[in-house]
Motif scaffolding. Structure first.
Motif, short mmCIF file in Angstrom:
data_model
loop_
_atom_site.label_atom_id
_atom_site.label_comp_id
_atom_site.label_asym_id
_atom_site.label_seq_id
_atom_site.Cartn_x
_atom_site.Cartn_y
_atom_site.Cartn_z
N ILE A 101 0.75 -1.38 0.27
CA ILE A 101 0.11 -0.47 -0.03
C ILE A 101 0.66 1.16 -0.12
CG2 ILE A 101 -1.61 1.10 1.24
CD1 ILE A 101 -2.47 -1.20 0.54
N PHE A 102 2.03 1.37 0.62
CA PHE A 102 2.25 2.79 1.01
C PHE A 102 3.72 2.84 -0.79
CE2 PHE A 102 7.36 3.65 2.10
CZ PHE A 102 7.02 5.18 2.42
N THR A 103 3.48 1.11 -1.69
CA THR A 103 4.52 2.28 -2.73
C THR A 103 3.20 2.46 -3.23
OG1 THR A 103 5.99 -0.01 -2.69
CG2 THR A 103 5.42 0.83 -4.88
N LEU A 104 2.15 1.76 -2.97
CA LEU A 104 0.61 2.48 -4.32
C LEU A 104 0.18 3.24 -4.04
CD1 LEU A 104 -1.40 -0.90 -4.43
CD2 LEU A 104 -0.32 -0.55 -6.77
N ALA A 105 0.98 4.37 -3.26
CA ALA A 105 0.20 5.64 -2.26
C ALA A 105 1.03 6.09 -2.72
CB ALA A 105 0.09 5.33 -1.08
N GLY A 106 2.22 5.94 -3.67
CA GLY A 106 3.69 6.74 -4.06
C GLY A 106 4.66 7.28 -2.95
N ARG A 107 5.06 6.17 -2.22
CA ARG A 107 5.84 6.25 -0.46
C ARG A 107 5.42 7.37 -0.31
NH1 ARG A 107 8.75 2.40 -0.85
NH2 ARG A 107 9.34 1.30 -3.23
N ASP A 108 3.90 7.70 0.10
CA ASP A 108 3.23 8.95 0.63
C ASP A 108 2.82 8.63 1.95
OD1 ASP A 108 1.69 11.09 1.89
OD2 ASP A 108 2.05 12.30 0.28
N VAL A 109 3.31 9.42 3.29
CA VAL A 109 2.96 8.50 4.25
C VAL A 109 1.50 8.87 4.73
CG1 VAL A 109 3.40 8.61 6.98
CG2 VAL A 109 5.30 8.28 5.75
N GLY A 110 0.53 9.68 4.61
CA GLY A 110 0.04 10.41 4.99
C GLY A 110 -0.86 9.63 4.44
N THR A 155 -0.44 6.70 2.61
CA THR A 155 -0.62 5.22 2.79
C THR A 155 -1.91 5.15 4.18
OG1 THR A 155 1.62 4.53 2.94
CG2 THR A 155 0.80 3.63 4.07
N ASN A 156 -1.07 6.19 5.39
CA ASN A 156 -2.38 6.43 7.06
C ASN A 156 -3.75 6.30 5.74
OD1 ASN A 156 -1.95 5.48 9.14
ND2 ASN A 156 -0.23 7.16 8.95
N THR A 157 -4.68 7.42 5.76
CA THR A 157 -5.64 7.21 4.65
C THR A 157 -6.55 6.25 4.34
OG1 THR A 157 -5.08 10.08 4.36
CG2 THR A 157 -7.19 8.61 3.36
N ALA A 158 -5.29 5.76 3.46
CA ALA A 158 -5.67 4.22 2.75
C ALA A 158 -6.06 3.38 3.90
CB ALA A 158 -4.63 3.75 1.99
N LEU A 159 -5.46 3.67 4.37
CA LEU A 159 -5.05 2.36 5.81
C LEU A 159 -6.47 2.37 6.90
CD1 LEU A 159 -1.13 1.31 6.54
CD2 LEU A 159 -2.82 -0.02 5.12
N ARG A 160 -6.86 3.60 7.00
CA ARG A 160 -8.31 3.48 7.98
C ARG A 160 -9.41 4.17 7.50
NH1 ARG A 160 -6.04 3.60 13.02
NH2 ARG A 160 -3.27 4.36 13.31
N ASP A 161 -9.18 4.06 6.38
CA ASP A 161 -10.56 4.76 5.66
C ASP A 161 -11.81 3.86 5.92
OD1 ASP A 161 -12.65 5.70 3.76
OD2 ASP A 161 -11.29 5.10 1.60
N GLN A 162 -12.59 4.54 6.26
CA GLN A 162 -14.05 3.99 6.82
C GLN A 162 -14.94 3.93 6.00
OE1 GLN A 162 -14.03 4.39 11.01
NE2 GLN A 162 -12.84 2.64 11.53
N GLY A 163 -14.61 4.50 4.99
CA GLY A 163 -16.09 5.25 4.18
C GLY A 163 -17.19 3.63 3.37
N ARG A 164 -16.41 2.58 3.43
CA ARG A 164 -16.67 1.21 2.42
C ARG A 164 -17.36 0.26 3.71
NH1 ARG A 164 -13.92 3.72 -0.53
NH2 ARG A 164 -13.74 4.39 -1.81
N GLY A 165 -16.86 0.88 4.52
CA GLY A 165 -17.07 -0.64 6.03
C GLY A 165 -15.71 -0.66 6.79
N PRO A 166 -15.27 -1.44 7.76
CA PRO A 166 -14.08 -1.05 8.23
C PRO A 166 -13.40 -1.00 7.43
CG PRO A 166 -15.51 -3.03 8.61
CD PRO A 166 -16.23 -2.89 7.61
N SER A 167 -12.39 -0.46 8.64
CA SER A 167 -11.35 0.38 7.28
C SER A 167 -9.80 -1.08 7.80
CB SER A 167 -9.84 1.08 7.85
OG SER A 167 -10.59 0.90 9.49
N ALA A 168 -8.89 -1.22 6.58
CA ALA A 168 -7.95 -1.99 6.48
C ALA A 168 -7.47 -2.77 7.85
CB ALA A 168 -6.61 -2.04 5.49
N VAL A 169 -7.12 -1.19 8.63
CA VAL A 169 -6.42 -1.30 10.09
C VAL A 169 -7.68 -2.00 11.11
CG1 VAL A 169 -6.23 -0.14 12.57
CG2 VAL A 169 -4.75 0.72 10.09
#
Lengths: 254, 167
Positions: B95-104, B106-120
């Motif tokens: 996910i870090f690579t797919l997010a362009g090695r952007d920490v922010g 990456t975190n958003t993608a991991l914590r996104d609850q827009g479609r239900g539970p997040s990756a975290v």
């Protein structure tokens, strides 16, 4: 005179008959020679409309048969892969590179020892799709071959997973870049549990070395939900290979 | 100690030529050095604290700190934490690579609850495959259409016909 169709012959009819299919090879003496293949299990692939026009007494070789194999069957049902599993839960499958046999209606009736209508409507449609699609498959460009090989290997690791019983085929698309990105699509039967298939693809995605490519798109749909565009524009994966026969995929231009 | 195998307990026989016990085998990828690298990479990719990572992989932050130093924790809360660390690493590094090695991002993608539970959320539940699906769908939301059309058609150079594609 009754037609083959009237006598119950259909595209997809499975039959037992000891027939000899021929191919040409160059043998040890460097001379072309006929290479006969004796086989006992066949399937009719001639379309029903043609079977409906053929008298059962005709003796012109006009009915096409394909050999049906049972050993080492593929795990997925197959839409565009080199092998087509005829029915879930049964070992019978076709191979794209197998020999074909042409037989006359009279010969078909005389030589057949036993026959059965094996395929239901859904699997008959799959057979028609496979027969049509086998000759319009894309080849993996050289740059994507290591990734394609890794995907095939990752798929192989799950070949005994029963979830694959509901998967007609897995298709992939690649996007080039610093990191190659991969879309994975599974075409599933109406009865398949899509959530389970999605999770299986996600697991397979994590088995692919990230330095070769990263899966960033996973979608699962029935044939009603997957567009012809995806079917035409994707590489086909099966549990043993990606569009290639043999141990490993090779580049299109090699 | 709990993972130590004592053959005599199951076979009820003693073999004079074998040790009376077998220590658990170390798995590839679970060596301290690998674990330290995985912890370092995950923390760098996400900006998480050791405590957050500990919560995600179901262990304690002293365990995570021990891993960072290249040690196994002597008394971890969850003995399965090495497997979960590896699963978490495999997902977050991608996910870090797919997010362009952007920490922010990456975190958003991991914590996104827009479609239900997040990756975290899924990682905490030890459901890595669902976590991966949630994260990639946050970065690349699937189209609303029911029809799957794909977005990466082949180049004309990629197309060929039999027998080229079989060779």
């Amino acid at each position: 005179l009754p037609k083959l169709y009237d006598r119950g012959w259909r595209q997809g009819t499975l039959l037992r008959a000891e027939l000899e299919a021929h191919g040409w090879v160059v043998g040890d003496g460097d001379q072309p020679r006929v290479d006969p293949l004796q086989h006992g299990l066949w399937i009719v692939v001639t379309q029903d409309c043609d079977l409906n026009s053929l008298d059962e007494a005709d003796d012109v070789t006009s009915v096409e048969l394909r050999p049906v194999f049972e050993e080492n069957p593929p795990q997925t049902l197959g839409i565009r892969s080199r092998m087509l599993k005829l029915m879930p839960g049964m070992p019978y499958y076709l191979q794209a590179q197998s020999r074909r046999e042409m037989i006359s209606p009279a010969g078909l009736v005389k030589l057949t020892k036993d026959r059965e209508k094996l395929l239901d409507d859904v699997r008959l449609t799959a057979l028609k799709t496979w027969l049509g699609k086998r000759y319009d498959r894309p080849a993996v460009p050289d740059g994507f071959v290591p990734l394609a090989k890794a995907i095939a290997t990752a798929m192989k690791g799950h070949r005994h997973d029963r979830i694959l019983d509901g998967v007609r085929d897995v298709l992939v698309q690649f996007a080039d870049g610093d990191t190659i990105r991969v879309s994975m699509f599974a075409v599933v039967t109406d009865e398949a549990n899509k959530d389970e298939v999605e999770r299986l693809l996600a697991e397979i995605a994590q088995d692919i070395p990230a330095e070769l490519g990263i899966v960033d798109d996973i979608a699962v749909g029935t044939s009603a939900e997957v567009s012809l565009k995806v079917i035409e524009d994707s590489f086909a994966v099966d549990a043993t290979d990606i569009t290639w026969r043999g141990e490993a995929p090779r580049g299109a231009l090699q | 100690v709990q993972q130590t195998y004592i053959p005599a307990l199951s076979t009820r026989q003693l073999n004079a030529y074998e040790l009376p016990y077998e220590l658990p085998k170390a798995e590839a990828g679970s060596l301290p050095a690998d674990a330290a690298r995985m912890v370092t990479d995950v923390l760098a990719a996400t900006g998480w604290s050791a405590r957050t990572l500990a919560d995600v992989i179901g262990t304690t932050h002293p365990t995570v700190r021990a891993l960072l130093r290249g040690h196994f924790a002597a008394m971890p809360r969850n003995r399965d934490y090495q497997r979960r660390l590896k699963a978490t690493y495999e997902i977050i590094s991608r996910i870090f690579t797919l997010a362009g090695r952007d920490v922010g991002r990456t975190n958003t993608a991991l914590r996104d609850q827009g479609r239900g539970p997040s990756a975290v959320d899924y990682l905490v539940q030890d459901r890595p495959n669902d976590a991966y699906l949630a994260a990639i769908r946050s970065l690349r939301p699937p189209p609303q259409d029911r029809l799957i059309i794909g977005s990466r058609p082949l180049s004309p150079q990629g197309r060929t016909t039999d027998p080229f594609d079989d060779e």
